[in-house]
Design a protein around this motif. Structure first.
Motif, short mmCIF file in Angstrom:
data_model
loop_
_atom_site.label_atom_id
_atom_site.label_comp_id
_atom_site.label_asym_id
_atom_site.label_seq_id
_atom_site.Cartn_x
_atom_site.Cartn_y
_atom_site.Cartn_z
N SER A 99 0.83 -1.21 0.00
CA SER A 99 0.00 0.00 0.00
C SER A 99 0.87 1.25 0.00
CB SER A 99 -0.95 0.02 1.21
OG SER A 99 -0.22 -0.08 2.42
N ASP A 100 2.10 1.14 0.47
CA ASP A 100 3.04 2.25 0.42
C ASP A 100 4.03 1.98 -0.71
OD1 ASP A 100 4.93 4.23 0.72
OD2 ASP A 100 5.11 4.02 2.90
N VAL A 101 3.88 2.71 -1.81
CA VAL A 101 4.72 2.46 -2.99
C VAL A 101 5.91 3.42 -3.05
CG1 VAL A 101 2.79 1.51 -4.29
CG2 VAL A 101 3.31 3.98 -4.45
N GLY A 102 6.13 4.17 -1.97
CA GLY A 102 7.26 5.09 -1.94
C GLY A 102 7.05 6.36 -2.73
N ALA A 103 5.80 6.77 -2.88
CA ALA A 103 5.50 7.95 -3.68
C ALA A 103 5.60 9.23 -2.86
CB ALA A 103 4.10 7.83 -4.28
N TYR A 104 5.81 10.33 -3.58
CA TYR A 104 5.87 11.66 -2.97
C TYR A 104 5.11 12.61 -3.88
CZ TYR A 104 7.81 16.22 -1.58
OH TYR A 104 7.96 17.52 -1.18
N TYR A 105 4.11 13.29 -3.32
CA TYR A 105 3.26 14.17 -4.14
C TYR A 105 2.71 15.26 -3.23
CZ TYR A 105 0.06 15.25 -8.01
OH TYR A 105 -0.60 15.85 -9.05
N ASP B 196 -11.74 0.59 -0.78
CA ASP B 196 -10.87 1.70 -0.40
C ASP B 196 -9.41 1.48 -0.79
OD1 ASP B 196 -10.08 -0.26 1.39
OD2 ASP B 196 -10.03 1.09 3.12
N LYS B 197 -9.15 0.55 -1.69
CA LYS B 197 -7.75 0.28 -2.08
C LYS B 197 -7.05 1.53 -2.64
CE LYS B 197 -8.65 -4.61 -3.01
NZ LYS B 197 -10.10 -4.54 -2.77
N PRO B 198 -7.70 2.29 -3.54
CA PRO B 198 -7.04 3.52 -4.00
C PRO B 198 -6.77 4.49 -2.86
CG PRO B 198 -8.82 2.91 -5.48
CD PRO B 198 -8.96 2.05 -4.27
N LEU B 199 -7.68 4.56 -1.89
CA LEU B 199 -7.49 5.46 -0.76
C LEU B 199 -6.34 5.00 0.13
CD1 LEU B 199 -11.23 6.14 0.16
CD2 LEU B 199 -9.63 7.71 -0.96
N GLN B 200 -6.21 3.69 0.30
CA GLN B 200 -5.07 3.17 1.06
C GLN B 200 -3.76 3.61 0.43
OE1 GLN B 200 -5.06 -1.10 2.00
NE2 GLN B 200 -7.27 -1.15 1.67
N LEU B 201 -3.70 3.53 -0.87
CA LEU B 201 -2.48 3.92 -1.59
C LEU B 201 -2.22 5.41 -1.48
CD1 LEU B 201 -3.24 1.68 -4.68
CD2 LEU B 201 -1.22 1.42 -3.23
N LEU B 202 -3.27 6.22 -1.60
CA LEU B 202 -3.11 7.67 -1.52
C LEU B 202 -2.72 8.12 -0.12
CD1 LEU B 202 -6.15 8.76 -3.72
CD2 LEU B 202 -3.73 9.10 -4.27
N ARG B 203 -3.27 7.47 0.90
CA ARG B 203 -2.94 7.86 2.28
C ARG B 203 -1.47 7.63 2.61
NH1 ARG B 203 -8.06 4.86 3.71
NH2 ARG B 203 -9.70 6.47 3.76
N ALA B 204 -0.83 6.72 1.89
CA ALA B 204 0.57 6.40 2.16
C ALA B 204 1.54 7.29 1.37
CB ALA B 204 0.84 4.93 1.84
N VAL B 205 1.02 8.15 0.51
CA VAL B 205 1.89 9.01 -0.31
C VAL B 205 2.40 10.17 0.54
CG1 VAL B 205 1.99 10.54 -2.32
CG2 VAL B 205 0.70 8.39 -2.45
N ARG B 206 3.70 10.32 0.62
CA ARG B 206 4.30 11.39 1.40
C ARG B 206 4.00 12.75 0.79
NH1 ARG B 206 9.46 11.62 1.16
NH2 ARG B 206 9.68 10.16 -0.56
N GLY B 207 3.68 13.70 1.64
CA GLY B 207 3.41 15.06 1.20
C GLY B 207 2.00 15.30 0.71
N LEU B 208 1.23 14.24 0.50
CA LEU B 208 -0.11 14.39 -0.06
C LEU B 208 -1.13 14.64 1.05
CD1 LEU B 208 -1.63 12.30 -2.92
CD2 LEU B 208 -2.96 12.62 -0.83
N GLU B 209 -1.95 15.64 0.86
CA GLU B 209 -3.07 15.91 1.76
C GLU B 209 -4.34 15.42 1.09
OE1 GLU B 209 -5.47 19.61 3.91
OE2 GLU B 209 -3.75 20.02 2.59
N LEU B 210 -4.91 14.34 1.61
CA LEU B 210 -6.10 13.73 1.02
C LEU B 210 -7.35 14.29 1.67
CD1 LEU B 210 -7.18 11.56 -0.95
CD2 LEU B 210 -7.06 9.92 0.94
N VAL B 211 -8.24 14.84 0.87
CA VAL B 211 -9.49 15.41 1.39
C VAL B 211 -10.67 14.64 0.81
CG1 VAL B 211 -8.62 17.71 1.88
CG2 VAL B 211 -9.38 17.17 -0.42
#
Length: 270
Positions: A129-135, A155-170
């Motif tokens: 779920s953490d792919v090492g992304a930064y956004y 919620d699989k896409p949300l799991q992936l987005l929550r693990a992205v560094r720097g990303l604020e998910l709303v």
């Protein structure tokens, strides 16, 4: 793993950056990525518009091109599209059986069993779920109808987005409501489609997000077209592009804008 990419018509013709990002992401995670060069349309638009007989040769060609996955030559097929994955998994065998071709239906089922939408592949198959992304941007997520209702990616896409560094998910208000695209629905029922799009855009804008993301380029094209015509400044970016983004892949200009990944050549085995 050896993973074959199903680019989809829309990806090939209009949104190659989503396909490139899928390849970049999987290669960064250490997997071998292949691109079957004979691939064409999956036949979804034929089936959804009622041309089932005309869809048979399209399904047959898809099964021929991606057949090696059923034989174990590849481990999986991935598509950066919930709708096209849904077509392969839920329509191909039906089309073949309606045409009286049981052998084709069985082969289609074998290919479908190893065909996955991107978030499914990452979370369910690869176990990551953490792919090492930064956004570093404020992002909202639109769950597309086919991924939500046909594939049930949850919620699989949300799991992936929550693990992205720097990303604020709303959270997106009324997220599960259709954006109004629906393929030919947007053409045949343009007034209804436009009204649905207006509701979706209003909800996106209420989040004050910089970016609206989704797993289907078709829905992003619809939403992005509306947001662009209104000059809202909100961009649409495919989920794969966000997940492929890292600090290393962002140029100084990209780091300050929600585009993300540099446009680099992608090498995939054929």
């Amino acid at each position: 793993m050896k993973i074959a990419v199903m680019a989809t018509c829309l990806g090939d013709a209009l949104f190659p950056q989503a396909v490139q990002a899928t390849v970049q992401l999987l290669q960064r995670l250490g997997h071998t990525v292949l691109f079957p060069p004979g691939q064409t349309c999956c036949g979804q638009m034929h089936v959804n518009t009622g041309y089932l007989r005309e869809a048979v040769p399209v399904v047959r060609h898809h099964v021929e091109v991606f057949g090696p996955v059923a034989e174990g030559t590849w481990d999986a097929v991935v598509a950066p599209s919930g709708s096209c994955t849904g077509s392969v998994r839920h329509q191909h065998a039906v089309v073949a059986r309606r045409a009286g071709d049981e052998r084709l239906a069985e082969r289609a089922e074998a290919v479908a069993a190893r065909t996955f939408e991107l978030s499914e592949l990452l979370v369910d198959v690869l176990g990551v779920s953490d792919v090492g992304a930064y956004y570093p941007h404020r992002v909202t997520y639109h769950p597309t109808c086919h991924s939500l209702r046909m594939l049930r990616v949850g919620d699989k896409p949300l799991q992936l987005l929550r693990a992205v560094r720097g990303l604020e998910l709303v959270d997106l208000p009324d997220a599960e409501v259709c954006c109004g695209f629906g393929g030919t629905f947007a053409v045949k029922n343009s007034d209804t489609s436009t009204a649905m799009l207006a509701d979706k855009m209003r909800n996106v804008l209420d989040t004050r997000a910089e970016v609206c993301t989704a797993g289907d380029s078709s829905c992003l094209m619809h939403i992005g077209g509306g947001l662009g015509r209104l000059r809202t400044g909100v961009r649409t970016v495919h989920l794969a592009e966000i997940l492929a983004s890292t600090e290393a892949t962002q140029t100084p200009a990209a780091a300050g804008s929600p585009g993300g990944v540099r446009d680099e050549p992608v090498e995939a085995q054929r």
